[in-house]
Structures are given as C-alpha cells and as structure tokens.
Motif scaffolding. Structure first.
Motif, mmCIF file in Angstrom:
data_model
loop_
_atom_site.group_PDB
_atom_site.id
_atom_site.type_symbol
_atom_site.label_atom_id
_atom_site.label_comp_id
_atom_site.label_asym_id
_atom_site.label_seq_id
_atom_site.Cartn_x
_atom_site.Cartn_y
_atom_site.Cartn_z
ATOM 1 N N GLY A 1 0.803 -1.217 0.000
ATOM 2 C CA GLY A 1 0.000 0.000 0.000
ATOM 3 C C GLY A 1 0.837 1.267 0.000
ATOM 4 O O GLY A 1 0.409 2.300 0.506
ATOM 5 N N LEU B 1 -4.420 -12.900 1.229
ATOM 6 C CA LEU B 1 -5.495 -13.280 2.144
ATOM 7 C C LEU B 1 -6.851 -13.131 1.462
ATOM 8 O O LEU B 1 -7.728 -13.965 1.617
ATOM 9 C CB LEU B 1 -5.418 -12.438 3.414
ATOM 10 N N ASP B 2 -7.024 -12.054 0.747
ATOM 11 C CA ASP B 2 -8.163 -11.846 -0.142
ATOM 12 C C ASP B 2 -7.754 -10.758 -1.121
ATOM 13 O O ASP B 2 -6.621 -10.298 -1.095
ATOM 14 C CB ASP B 2 -9.465 -11.524 0.619
ATOM 15 N N ARG B 3 -8.659 -10.357 -1.976
ATOM 16 C CA ARG B 3 -8.319 -9.439 -3.071
ATOM 17 C C ARG B 3 -7.602 -8.164 -2.614
ATOM 18 O O ARG B 3 -6.783 -7.616 -3.342
ATOM 19 C CB ARG B 3 -9.585 -9.089 -3.841
ATOM 20 N N ASN B 4 -7.889 -7.699 -1.422
ATOM 21 C CA ASN B 4 -7.310 -6.439 -0.950
ATOM 22 C C ASN B 4 -6.434 -6.575 0.283
ATOM 23 O O ASN B 4 -6.027 -5.568 0.855
ATOM 24 C CB ASN B 4 -8.432 -5.435 -0.668
ATOM 25 N N ASN B 5 -6.162 -7.791 0.713
ATOM 26 C CA ASN B 5 -5.351 -8.002 1.911
ATOM 27 C C ASN B 5 -4.221 -8.975 1.613
ATOM 28 O O ASN B 5 -4.466 -10.093 1.162
ATOM 29 C CB ASN B 5 -6.209 -8.546 3.058
ATOM 30 N N PHE B 6 -3.011 -8.509 1.911
ATOM 31 C CA PHE B 6 -1.819 -9.287 1.618
ATOM 32 C C PHE B 6 -0.929 -9.322 2.846
ATOM 33 O O PHE B 6 -0.899 -8.380 3.625
ATOM 34 C CB PHE B 6 -1.036 -8.643 0.465
ATOM 35 N N MET B 7 -0.201 -10.399 3.009
ATOM 36 C CA MET B 7 0.783 -10.488 4.080
ATOM 37 C C MET B 7 2.134 -10.785 3.437
ATOM 38 O O MET B 7 2.286 -11.771 2.712
ATOM 39 C CB MET B 7 0.429 -11.579 5.081
#
Length: 103
Positions: free
Chosen positions: A53, A75-81
């Motif tokens: 981001g 993790l999903d379309r807008n969440n990354f680790m």
C-alpha cells in the motif's frame, strides 16, 4: 524516477499499471492456489509497493537481488501479508554482489 522513460520503454507508472493488472488477473483466476511468478527487480519492486500500500515513490526503498525470493500471502483481493522479501540464502552467500547492482 517516474518521468524518466527509456526510449522505446515504459515509465515506472506504466510498469506499475501493467504489473498490478497482471497480478490482479492471476489472483482472480487462481484464488487459493500457490503460484510462482518470476520477474525482474523493477516489477518486483512495484508489486511490493502495491502489496504494501505504498506510493510508487517508495520504489527506491527496496533492493531485489538476482534470483531473490519474495513470498506474499494473498489473504483476499485487498489483503496481503508479506512473508519474505529479497531472500537469497539459496544462492550460497552471493547476495551482496547481486543486490549491489540492482535498481
């Protein structure tokens, strides 16, 4: 760095748009799967900016050595680790020489 365009090449914004567009398509078409993507350091760095981001101006805050491994858990379309960045331990200690010449 963004206004600079190598003749016949792309700006950093162009690389960002192209790379993020492709990665979003890959995520959409392969949800839940483990995927390996091989790329150049500039693409890796714009994708790291995207996943974290960050503004594209953060591009120069990353080094990507030749053959490095980055692991990003979607993790999903807008969440990354971000699990791992610029790991070169598999190269047997040549990380210093590969990262020095990187963008």
């Amino acid at each position: 760095p963004d206004p600079l365009v190598v003749p016949g090449g792309e700006s950093l914004s162009d690389v960002f748009r192209r790379s993020v567009g492709v990665i979003e398509e890959i995520i959409e078409n392969n949800g839940g799967e483990t995927i390996q993507i091989c790329s150049h350091d500039a693409v890796n760095k714009v994708l790291l900016c995207h996943f974290l981001g960050l503004e594209l101006s953060s591009f120069w805050k990353f080094k990507q050595g030749n053959g490095c491994i980055n692991i990003i858990d979607v993790l999903d379309r807008n969440n990354f680790m971000i699990m791992l960045v610029n790991d070169t331990c598999h190269l047997g200690g040549i990380v210093d020489s590969t990262a020095e010449g990187a963008l």
